[in-house]
Design an enzyme around this catalytic site. Structure first.
Site, mmCIF file in Angstrom:
data_model
loop_
_atom_site.group_PDB
_atom_site.id
_atom_site.type_symbol
_atom_site.label_atom_id
_atom_site.label_comp_id
_atom_site.label_asym_id
_atom_site.label_seq_id
_atom_site.Cartn_x
_atom_site.Cartn_y
_atom_site.Cartn_z
ATOM 1 N NE ARG A 94 -1.195 -2.313 2.869
ATOM 2 C CZ ARG A 94 -2.312 -2.611 3.585
ATOM 3 N NH1 ARG A 94 -2.627 -1.988 4.584
ATOM 4 N NH2 ARG A 94 -2.997 -3.646 3.311
ATOM 5 C CG ASP A 99 -3.447 1.127 11.108
ATOM 6 O OD1 ASP A 99 -4.451 1.055 10.420
ATOM 7 O OD2 ASP A 99 -2.556 0.220 11.083
HETATM 8 N N1 ROI Z 1 4.138 -5.034 7.708
HETATM 9 C C1 ROI Z 1 4.725 -4.015 8.155
HETATM 10 N N2 ROI Z 1 6.122 -4.264 8.169
HETATM 11 N N3 ROI Z 1 4.482 -2.587 8.310
HETATM 12 C C2 ROI Z 1 3.071 -2.530 7.985
HETATM 13 O O1 ROI Z 1 2.721 -1.141 8.264
HETATM 14 C C3 ROI Z 1 2.235 -3.341 7.302
HETATM 15 N N4 ROI Z 1 0.981 -2.969 7.464
HETATM 16 C C4 ROI Z 1 0.044 -4.052 6.892
HETATM 17 C C5 ROI Z 1 0.662 -5.507 6.979
HETATM 18 C C6 ROI Z 1 0.373 -5.779 5.302
HETATM 19 C C7 ROI Z 1 -0.123 -6.358 7.444
HETATM 20 N N5 ROI Z 1 1.866 -5.649 7.034
HETATM 21 C C8 ROI Z 1 2.767 -4.729 7.275
HETATM 22 O O2 ROI Z 1 -1.207 -3.674 6.823
#
Ligand code: ROI
Length: 164
Positions: A94, A99
């Site tokens: 993404r 969040d």
């Molecule tokens: N993994 C990492 N390292 N950092 C993230 O912000 C992050 N966000 C997500 C998923 C795909 C679960 N993995 C991630 O949404």
């Protein structure tokens, strides 16, 4: 209207992630009824979930806001859209993920929003940047984040050096 403290997790792993994060940190400061009180460094982290995607850049910001939790969520989602976030697949790459991690000491379980963020305590890329900003931070149930850090440290996370 009373003011609140909201902790935001930022993540990106597409399309010059560091630029998305740094730009989003500025945009958070310009949200209505809101100012940014602080931000962690940017961290590089290995993807949680599917491994066949680029590393993430993660950071955490502290906001002071007079928005309600859902009004703030609306603003965060609009900001994600402005970064052309595409949700191609669940847990996929993404351009910008924002969040709402904590909102004062609120505990919310709404169809659109759970606070504290349900995954918060499992994610080194959230806990360690939070601790950088607030070493004594505790969750609404009193759990101190510092106690979680040790178990999470082996998680492939490193602060980025500032660019000049
Ligand atoms: N993994 C990492 N390292 N950092 C993230 O912000 C992050 N966000 C997500 C998923 C795909 C679960 N993995 C991630 O949404």
């Amino acid at each position: 209207m009373s003011s609140h403290r909201a902790w935001i997790g930022l993540g990106s792993n597409l399309d010059d992630p560091r630029r998305h994060i740094e730009q989003a940190l500025e945009e958070l400061d310009r949200l209505p009824l809101t100012r940014r009180l602080g931000a962690s460094r940017c961290y590089v982290s290995r993807p949680l979930g599917p491994r066949d995607q680029p590393d993430f850049i993660n950071a955490v910001a502290l906001l002071e806001t007079r928005l309600s939790p859902l009004a703030l969520l609306d603003q965060l989602q609009a900001l994600e859209q402005r970064h052309r976030r595409v949700r191609a697949r669940r847990w996929g790459p993404r351009t910008l993920d924002l969040d709402l991690l904590l909102f004062d000491d609120s505990v919310l379980s709404l169809p659109r929003l759970s606070v504290p963020h349900p995954e918060l305590t499992h994610r080194a890329f959230v806990v360690l940047p939070l601790l950088e900003l607030a070493p004594t931070l505790a969750l609404p149930d009193g759990l101190r984040l510092a106690g979680l850090a040790e178990a999470l440290e082996a998680d492939g996370l490193a602060p980025l050096l500032p660019t000049t």
